[in-house]
Motif scaffolding. Structure first.
Motif, short mmCIF file in Angstrom:
data_model
loop_
_atom_site.label_atom_id
_atom_site.label_comp_id
_atom_site.label_asym_id
_atom_site.label_seq_id
_atom_site.Cartn_x
_atom_site.Cartn_y
_atom_site.Cartn_z
N ARG A 77 0.75 -1.44 0.04
CA ARG A 77 0.20 0.06 0.02
C ARG A 77 0.89 1.24 -0.05
NH1 ARG A 77 -2.79 2.59 3.99
NH2 ARG A 77 -4.80 3.53 3.17
N GLU A 78 2.00 1.21 0.87
CA GLU A 78 2.86 2.49 0.65
C GLU A 78 3.58 2.74 -0.41
OE1 GLU A 78 5.14 2.03 4.24
OE2 GLU A 78 3.22 2.34 5.71
N THR A 79 3.92 1.46 -1.11
CA THR A 79 4.46 1.88 -2.56
C THR A 79 3.66 2.40 -3.66
OG1 THR A 79 4.30 -0.31 -3.20
CG2 THR A 79 6.10 -0.12 -2.26
N CYS A 80 2.35 1.99 -3.30
CA CYS A 80 1.28 2.20 -4.58
C CYS A 80 1.37 1.48 -5.62
CB CYS A 80 1.30 3.78 -4.79
SG CYS A 80 0.81 5.00 -3.34
N ILE A 81 2.32 0.51 -5.62
CA ILE A 81 2.33 -0.10 -6.84
C ILE A 81 1.64 -1.50 -6.76
CG2 ILE A 81 3.88 -1.46 -8.52
CD1 ILE A 81 4.31 1.38 -8.64
N LEU A 82 0.30 -1.77 -7.35
CA LEU A 82 -0.49 -2.78 -6.97
C LEU A 82 -0.45 -3.93 -8.05
CD1 LEU A 82 -3.42 -0.96 -5.93
CD2 LEU A 82 -1.69 -1.67 -4.69
N GLY A 108 5.44 -5.47 -10.10
CA GLY A 108 6.03 -4.66 -9.00
C GLY A 108 6.97 -5.64 -8.23
N GLN A 109 7.50 -5.25 -7.13
CA GLN A 109 8.66 -6.23 -6.51
C GLN A 109 8.40 -7.31 -6.05
OE1 GLN A 109 10.17 -3.37 -3.90
NE2 GLN A 109 8.72 -3.67 -2.10
N ASN A 110 7.00 -7.35 -5.73
CA ASN A 110 6.53 -8.80 -4.94
C ASN A 110 6.36 -9.90 -6.22
OD1 ASN A 110 5.91 -8.67 -1.89
ND2 ASN A 110 4.88 -6.92 -2.94
N HIS A 111 5.98 -9.43 -7.33
CA HIS A 111 5.67 -10.30 -8.51
C HIS A 111 7.09 -10.64 -9.08
CE1 HIS A 111 5.98 -10.78 -12.90
NE2 HIS A 111 4.56 -10.98 -12.79
N ASN A 112 8.00 -9.78 -9.20
CA ASN A 112 9.27 -10.25 -9.63
C ASN A 112 10.11 -11.01 -8.50
OD1 ASN A 112 8.74 -8.39 -11.48
ND2 ASN A 112 9.95 -6.79 -11.12
N LYS A 113 10.03 -10.88 -7.46
CA LYS A 113 10.62 -11.62 -6.08
C LYS A 113 9.90 -13.10 -6.36
CE LYS A 113 12.02 -11.92 -1.67
NZ LYS A 113 11.60 -11.17 -0.28
N LEU A 129 -0.05 -11.12 -12.98
CA LEU A 129 -0.35 -11.11 -11.79
C LEU A 129 0.13 -10.02 -10.78
CD1 LEU A 129 -1.08 -13.98 -10.00
CD2 LEU A 129 1.12 -14.06 -9.19
N ASN A 130 -1.01 -9.73 -10.08
CA ASN A 130 -0.84 -8.31 -9.11
C ASN A 130 -0.06 -8.69 -7.92
OD1 ASN A 130 -2.69 -9.20 -6.76
ND2 ASN A 130 -4.14 -9.01 -8.45
N GLU A 131 0.17 -7.52 -7.33
CA GLU A 131 1.28 -7.55 -6.24
C GLU A 131 0.71 -8.22 -5.14
OE1 GLU A 131 4.06 -6.95 -7.46
OE2 GLU A 131 4.78 -5.95 -5.69
N ILE A 132 -0.54 -8.07 -4.61
CA ILE A 132 -1.30 -8.69 -3.51
C ILE A 132 -1.29 -10.20 -3.66
CG2 ILE A 132 -3.36 -8.88 -2.20
CD1 ILE A 132 -2.61 -5.96 -2.19
N GLN A 133 -1.50 -10.67 -4.65
CA GLN A 133 -1.56 -12.13 -5.07
C GLN A 133 -0.04 -12.71 -5.13
OE1 GLN A 133 -4.95 -12.03 -7.88
NE2 GLN A 133 -4.46 -13.99 -7.83
#
Ligand code: T4K
Length: 375
Positions: free
Chosen positions: A33-38, A42-47, A235-239
């Motif tokens: 939420r703080e990064t605003c990249i949903l 984004g970084q979660n996706h790439n990780k 695939l989005n950041e939350i998932q």
């Protein structure tokens, strides 16, 4: 006088997804939420993409928003035409992807491990055949050695629908490395989930690049060109964050399911009317599903309905055979798949299920089977 088991108080389903603790997830959610990249890589996706590539021991891994989109993309990226040989004993997604990609499914009957019967492949190949799309049904790897030989002989592409086979390896090789492309599903009902999600794996890096273009509207890397008619497969950041938190839970989930599978085998093997799909020695299994098959004397549908009265909600995987889909032309006869699809049932299997409850489920099944002869 037979001991009649009581129904379960609450429904017992065939699976229960692993999921992160609320606090851990809340922390991740706050970060996102703080990064605003949903979304949009984004970084979660790439990780997650990187970590899964290592976990599944594959050369290239491309995340998707579900397995069906991924499978459709695989068919498009391979630039196939004409006919694709596949199995009639699968979830509709396999065949729907073929048809949506503008290709014709040709059905190959199955063998007693529920996978494509490789002995029947040769006779189905025509000058229009461009690929084999085989499913590692219920996580049991296909006969990849024979499929390779046939594909080589006729110059065909191989796609594996590995929706059920997350983390499975055969003869020491991870299944994601087999064939030209493999697809894994990360749906909530799978051993590893991102709620909805999936991925494609492939050895060839040029093919991986093409798949990425199809996943992102057809754009080139620099977004200055639109190269292929791509879709939105992101695939989005939350998932993706859910995936990152779920992955460390997978091994324990598999271990627990292995123990429960052995209890099912032990308890049900005493019943001659039932056979349990057995793990294979050359396979590292993931225990995605617990499948039983009834003999000809027992009505699977009767047992399925009766189990509901005990609050046990099973699934008829896979019924009807997808070769009977209304939008398809009538095809060749597929006697083994037709018979198996009327005889198999997926039973509850998940880490949170107690040994006591598995024994109770087996007791209920045995009781129903014993009393089903009058129907
Ligand atoms: N290829 C193959 C061979 C596949 O099996 C699949 C999907 C695909 C391709 C396509 O992959 P995806 O596009 O789905 O990623 C479920 C799944 O929705 C589907 O992903 C899966 N295969 C198929 C075998 O099973 P249903 O219609 O059986 O789901 P449902 O809603 O009856 O769920 C079964 C049980 O799971 C429920 O009784 C309760 C439990 N459940 C379900 C959901 C959705 C949960 O506990 N939590 C949940 O969120 O299709």
């Amino acid at each position: 006088m037979q001991d009649i088991p009581d129904p379960f108080k609450n429904p017992i389903y065939i699976t229960k997804p692993i999921s992160p603790e609320v606090d851990t997830f809340a922390g991740k959610y706050n970060e996102i939420r703080e990064t605003c990249i949903l979304s949009n890589f984004g970084q979660n996706h790439n990780k997650l993409e990187k970590i899964l590539k290592e976990y599944l021991k594959v050369n290239n891994l491309i995340l998707f928003n579900n397995g069906t989109t991924a499978l459709f993309t695989a068919l498009k990226a391979l630039n196939l035409s004409g006919e694709v040989i596949t199995t009639p004993f699968t979830f509709p997604a396999t065949v729907n992807a073929i048809v949506l990609a503008g290709l014709k499914p040709v059905f190959c009957d199955i063998a007693n491990d529920y996978n494509i019967d490789v002995k029947k492949l040769d006779s189905l190949i025509t000058e229009k055949t461009s690929a084999i799309l085989a499913v590692h049904t219920f996580g049991t790897p296909c006969n990849y050695i024979e499929i390779n030989k046939i594909a080589k002989k006729y110059n065909l592409k191989i796609i594996y629908d590995a929706a059920h086979a997350f983390g499975v390896s055969v003869d020491g090789s991870p299944v994601g490395e087999l064939g030209d492309i493999s697809m894994f599903s990360f749906h909530a009902t799978k051993i590893f989930n991102t709620i909805e999600g999936g991925c494609l794996c492939c050895k060839n890096s040029d093919l991986a690049k093409k798949i990425k273009q199809y996943r992102n509207f057809g754009y080139s890397d620099d977004k200055n060109e639109i190269i292929v008619p791509g879709l939105n497969g992101k695939l989005n950041e939350i998932q993706s964050a859910i995936g990152l938190l779920n992955l460390p839970l997978v091994e324990e989930e598999i271990n627990k399911r292995k123990i429960l599978t052995n209890i099912y085998i032990e308890e049900l093997s005493q019943t001659k009317e039932i056979s349990v799909l057995q793990p294979k020695e050359n396979v590292k299994h993931n225990y995605q599903y617990l499948i039983i098959e009834f003999d000809e004397k027992i009505s699977r549908d009767y047992v399925y309905e009766k189990l509901k009265e005990y609050n046990i909600i099973t699934r008829k995987y896979f019924y009807p055979c997808v070769s009977n889909s209304k939008f398809l032309e009538k095809c060749n006869t597929l006697p083994v798949a037709e018979k198996i699809s009327q005889k198999t049932l997926a039973l509850p299997l998940y880490g949170d299920l107690s040994v006591e409850n598995v024994k109770k489920i087996c007791k209920i099944i045995k009781y129903i089977v014993k009393n089903s002869y009058m129907y």
